[in-house]
Design a protein around this motif. Structure first.
Motif, PDB file in Angstrom:
ATOM      1  N   VAL A 111       0.847  -1.202   0.000  1.00  0.00           N
ATOM      2  CA  VAL A 111       0.000   0.000   0.000  1.00  0.00           C
ATOM      3  C   VAL A 111       0.881   1.251   0.000  1.00  0.00           C
ATOM      4  O   VAL A 111       2.037   1.212   0.436  1.00  0.00           O
ATOM      5  CB  VAL A 111      -0.940   0.035   1.224  1.00  0.00           C
ATOM      6  CG1 VAL A 111      -1.961  -1.082   1.153  1.00  0.00           C
ATOM      7  CG2 VAL A 111      -0.151  -0.068   2.525  1.00  0.00           C
ATOM      8  N   GLU A 112       0.337   2.331  -0.507  1.00  0.00           N
ATOM      9  CA  GLU A 112       1.053   3.610  -0.537  1.00  0.00           C
ATOM     10  C   GLU A 112       0.038   4.731  -0.433  1.00  0.00           C
ATOM     11  O   GLU A 112      -0.928   4.785  -1.215  1.00  0.00           O
ATOM     12  CB  GLU A 112       1.851   3.730  -1.839  1.00  0.00           C
ATOM     13  CG  GLU A 112       2.798   4.914  -1.873  1.00  0.00           C
ATOM     14  CD  GLU A 112       3.693   4.905  -3.088  1.00  0.00           C
ATOM     15  OE1 GLU A 112       4.337   5.940  -3.333  1.00  0.00           O
ATOM     16  OE2 GLU A 112       3.748   3.877  -3.796  1.00  0.00           O
ATOM     17  N   ASN A 113       0.220   5.593   0.570  1.00  0.00           N
ATOM     18  CA  ASN A 113      -0.719   6.691   0.815  1.00  0.00           C
ATOM     19  C   ASN A 113      -2.152   6.185   0.979  1.00  0.00           C
ATOM     20  O   ASN A 113      -3.109   6.781   0.485  1.00  0.00           O
ATOM     21  CB  ASN A 113      -0.663   7.729  -0.316  1.00  0.00           C
ATOM     22  CG  ASN A 113       0.710   8.355  -0.443  1.00  0.00           C
ATOM     23  OD1 ASN A 113       1.381   8.613   0.559  1.00  0.00           O
ATOM     24  ND2 ASN A 113       1.142   8.605  -1.674  1.00  0.00           N
ATOM     25  N   GLY A 114      -2.274   5.060   1.659  1.00  0.00           N
ATOM     26  CA  GLY A 114      -3.593   4.507   1.933  1.00  0.00           C
ATOM     27  C   GLY A 114      -4.232   3.759   0.782  1.00  0.00           C
ATOM     28  O   GLY A 114      -5.355   3.263   0.923  1.00  0.00           O
ATOM     29  N   GLN A 115      -3.532   3.665  -0.351  1.00  0.00           N
ATOM     30  CA  GLN A 115      -4.081   2.988  -1.520  1.00  0.00           C
ATOM     31  C   GLN A 115      -3.233   1.772  -1.883  1.00  0.00           C
ATOM     32  O   GLN A 115      -2.016   1.762  -1.663  1.00  0.00           O
ATOM     33  CB  GLN A 115      -4.114   3.953  -2.722  1.00  0.00           C
ATOM     34  CG  GLN A 115      -4.938   5.213  -2.492  1.00  0.00           C
ATOM     35  CD  GLN A 115      -6.421   4.906  -2.318  1.00  0.00           C
ATOM     36  OE1 GLN A 115      -6.983   4.087  -3.055  1.00  0.00           O
ATOM     37  NE2 GLN A 115      -7.048   5.537  -1.330  1.00  0.00           N
ATOM     38  N   ILE A 116      -3.880   0.761  -2.440  1.00  0.00           N
ATOM     39  CA  ILE A 116      -3.137  -0.410  -2.914  1.00  0.00           C
ATOM     40  C   ILE A 116      -2.241   0.014  -4.066  1.00  0.00           C
ATOM     41  O   ILE A 116      -2.640   0.788  -4.934  1.00  0.00           O
ATOM     42  CB  ILE A 116      -4.105  -1.528  -3.364  1.00  0.00           C
ATOM     43  CG1 ILE A 116      -4.968  -1.986  -2.180  1.00  0.00           C
ATOM     44  CG2 ILE A 116      -3.327  -2.718  -3.930  1.00  0.00           C
ATOM     45  CD1 ILE A 116      -6.031  -3.005  -2.557  1.00  0.00           C
ATOM     46  N   VAL A 117      -1.013  -0.447  -4.072  1.00  0.00           N
ATOM     47  CA  VAL A 117      -0.056  -0.066  -5.115  1.00  0.00           C
ATOM     48  C   VAL A 117      -0.513  -0.623  -6.469  1.00  0.00           C
ATOM     49  O   VAL A 117      -1.468  -1.393  -6.559  1.00  0.00           O
ATOM     50  CB  VAL A 117       1.372  -0.564  -4.785  1.00  0.00           C
ATOM     51  CG1 VAL A 117       1.886   0.120  -3.525  1.00  0.00           C
ATOM     52  CG2 VAL A 117       1.407  -2.079  -4.631  1.00  0.00           C
TER      53      VAL A 117
END
Length: 520
Positions: free
Chosen positions: A330-336
Motif C-alpha cells: 500500500v502507498e498513501n492509503g491505496q493499494i499499489v
C-alpha cells in the motif's frame, strides 16, 4: 563450491543453531511453545522431551551427522522429533507425505537415513525399510510394530546433550527435483538456519508472535517454526489446511502470523462466513510458493487489511531471497499498482540479489536475465553431487534457474523459469518426472507436461499426449496410474490427446509453443 556472503554488515552465523534454540528454551520456559487440539506444551516441556530423544539417539550409538527422517503430517510430535534429531547432532531429513511411497522410499535409501520417526498413517513406509539396520520409532502408539517414542526414550537424560557443531555442520537435507526428475538432497547447514532466524527477526521484529502452522512442516512451515522458536513464538499446529479450522483458530488463539499458498487464500476469500470471524489479530499473512492472481491479492488486502506478505525463496536458498512486506503493498492509503503487486519484493537483510546475463556479467535495472544471489542462507550444495552443485554456481553467485529483472527501486520480478518446473498449489512438480512415468503406460508414444496459468492452483499440471493409433488410451486409468506412481500433486489435472507436439529445430519438444497452443 562456496558462495561468498554479501558485503552487508551481518552478525557471525558460524555457530551451531542449537545456540539459538537454547535461547528460546532458557528465556521462555513457561510460555507455550506448541499446541495442537488439546495438546499444549511449554518451552520447558519441549526442551525436556526433545533432549530425551537426543540423548536416547546418542545412547543408541548415533554420531554427529547421522540422517534422521520425520515421516508425518504436522503434529506436536513432528516438531519434538525434529528438534530431537538436530539436538543429537543429526541431519533432519523431512519427508513429504504428499509424495508417493515409491519416491519417499527412494529418498530414505539415497540419503542414507538411519533413523526414522513416523506417524502410523505411513506405516507402510516403515515396514518397507525395516530390515533391522535402522532405528524406527512410532510417533503415535497406534503403530504397534515399532516402539512408541515416549516408551523408547522414557529413561533418557532430560538435560540437553553437548554436541560439537559449527555453522558449517549439516543440519537439514530437504529434497528438490531436477531435470532428471530424481530428487536431490539440498544441504542446509547450521549457519543457514542462523541467518534465516536473524532474517525473520529483522523483517518481523514484533514480540509475542502466534504462528499458525498450517503449511506442511516438511516444507517451508517447518523451517519457519524452527526459526521463530528462539524468540518464544507460540506455534499453533494443524495437520492439514482446513479453512474452517484456520478461521476458528485465528479467532480463538489470536494468531498473528501464518503462511498459506495462494490456492488456500482463494478458498479463504470465498468462505461464506469469512466476514463473521474476528481476524484482527493477524499482522502478517504470508503468500508464496506460486504466483498469486493480482485481482485476488487486491481483494485480500481490501478485505483483510494491509497484512499480505509476499516473497521469494527456493529450497537451495530457503525463505530469504526477497521479501514483499505488508506495508509495501500500500502507498498513501491505496493499494499499489498492479505492476508492483506482480513483484516478489526486494532483497532481504541476508541476501544480495542481482541479474546475470548469458555471458556471466551482471546487468542493470529493467534488463531480464537469470536471478542470482549471494548470502549466508545459500545451500552448500547438493548431497553427494558435486557436478550438479557446480552447475548452480557461477562467478561465486548462486544461480536460481529463474529469469527475472530488478526495477529502479530494487523490486524483483520473475518472468519465467529456465527449468521446466511447475509450481502448483505451492508444490514443485518436475515435468520430466511426470513424462517419464506417462511413457511407461501402454499406448503412450510421447508425452509433454507443462504448467498453465490457473487462478486456483497458480499453475495447472497439463499433459499433452501422442497415443499409439492402434491402442485406445483409457484416460482415467492413465491418471490413476500416474497418481499411484507420483501422488496426487504431480498428477495432471488436464490431459489432451494430440496428433503431434511442436518441436524445436533440434527436435526437442518446444514447451513454450506448446503452452501457447494449449492456452488458446
Amino acid at each position: 563450491m562456496s558462495v561468498h556472503s554479501s558485503t552487508k554488515e551481518l552478525p557471525n552465523f558460524d555457530h551451531s543453531f542449537l545456540d539459538l534454540l537454547s535461547q528460546g528454551f532458557e528465556n521462555f520456559p513457561d510460555s507455550v511453545c506448541c499446541q495442537s487440539g488439546s495438546q499444549i506444551l511449554t518451552y520447558a516441556e519441549v526442551d525436556t522431551l526433545s533432549a530425551k530423544i537426543a540423548n536416547q539417539l546418542i545412547q543408541s550409538g548415533f554420531e554427529v551427522g547421522f540422517k534422521g527422517a520425520i515421516y508425518s503430517l504436522n503434529s506436536v510430535e513432528t516438531l519434538i522429533a525434529t528438534v530431537g534429531v538436530i539436538r543429537a547432532g543429526g541431519v533432519w531429513v523431512p519427508i513429504n507425505p504428499r509424495n508417493s511411497l515409491k519416491d519417499n522410499l527412494g529418498v530414505l535409501e539415497r540419503f542414507e537415513v538411519s533413523a526414522l520417526f513416523y506417524q502410523s498413517a505411513f506405516i507402510e513406509a516403515a515396514q518397507s525399510i525395516d530390515n533391522g539396520s535402522r532405528l524406527i520409532v512410532a510417533l503415535d502408539n497406534q503403530a504397534t510394530e515399532h516402539i512408541f517414542w515416549r516408551d523408547w526414550c522414557a529413561d533418557a537424560n532430560i538435560a540437553a546433550p553437548r554436541v560439537e557443531l559449527d555453522g558449517a555442520s549439516l543440519m537439514s537435507l530437504p529434497q528438490t527435483g531436477g531435470t532428471t526428475g530424481s530428487p536431490k538432497g539440498v544441504m542446509l547447514n547450521h549457519s543457514c538456519f542462523n541467518a534465516n532466524a536473524y532474517n525473520s527477526a529483522q523483517l518481523n521484529p514484533r514480540t509475542e508472535q502466534v504462528w499458525l502452522c498450517a503449511a506442511p512442516m516438511t516444507h517451508v512451515g517447518g523451517r519457519i517454526a524452527l526459526c521463530v522458536m528462539p524468540r518464544g513464538a507460540r506455534l499453533v499446529i494443524m495437520d492439514r489446511v482446513d479453512l474452517d479450522l484456520v478461521l476458528e483458530l485465528i479467532q480463538q488463539e489470536k494468531v498473528t502470523d501464518l503462511f498459506l499458498p495462494p490456492t488456500a487464500i482463494y478458498t479463504l476469500l470465498d468462505h461464506p462466513g469469512l466476514d463473521e470471524y474476528n481476524l484482527s489479530s493477524v499482522r502478517q499473512l504470508g503468500y508464496g510458493s506460486a504466483p498469486m492472481n493480482i485481482e485476488r491479492l487486491k481483494e485480500a488486502i481490501e478485505r483483510l487489511g494491509p497484512i499480505m506478505s509476499g516473497g521469494y525463496g527456493q529450497t537451495e536458498c530457503p525463505m530469504s531471497i526477497s521479501s514483499f512486506r505488508p506495508e509495501e503493498h500500500v502507498e498513501n492509503g491505496q493499494i499499489v499498482s498492479d505492476q508492483r503487486l506482480r513483484s516478489v519484493g526486494r532483497e532481504t537483510p541476508v541476501s544480495t540479489v542481482r541479474i546475470m546475463g548469458e555471458d556471466g556479467d551482471l546487468v542493470g535495472p529493467n534488463v531480464e536475465g537469470e536471478i542470482v544471489i549471494r548470502g549466508p542462507t545459500v545451500a552448500s550444495g547438493y548431497y553427494q553431487d558435486p557436478q550438479e552443485t557446480a552447475a548452480i554456481r557461477r562467478n561465486d553467485w548462486h544461480l536460481t534457474g529463474d529469469i527475472g529483472y530488478l526495477d529502479d527501486e530494487g523490486f524483483l520480478y520473475i518472468c519465467d523459469r529456465k527449468k521446466d518446473m511447475i509450481i502448483t498449489g505451492g508444490f514443485n512438480v518436475y515435468s520430466v518426472e511426470v513424462e517419464r512415468v506417462m511413457a511407461e503406460f501402454p499406448g503412450i508414444k510421447q508425452a509433454a507436461v507443462v504448467g498453465l496459468p490457473d487462478e486456483k492452483w497458480g499453475e495447472l499440471v497439463t499433459a499433452a499426449v501422442i497415443s499409439d493409433p492402434n491402442i485406445t488410451v483409457d484416460e482415467e486409468a492413465l491418471l490413476i496410474f500416474i497418481k499411484e506412481q507420483l501422488g496426487s500433486v504431480k498428477t495432471p489435472k488436464r490431459l489432451e490427446i494430440v496428433n503431434e507436439l511442436p518441436l524445436t529445430p533440434l527436435g526437442k519438444v518446444d514447451k513454450k509453443a506448446l503452452r501457447q497452443i494449449l492456452e488458446t
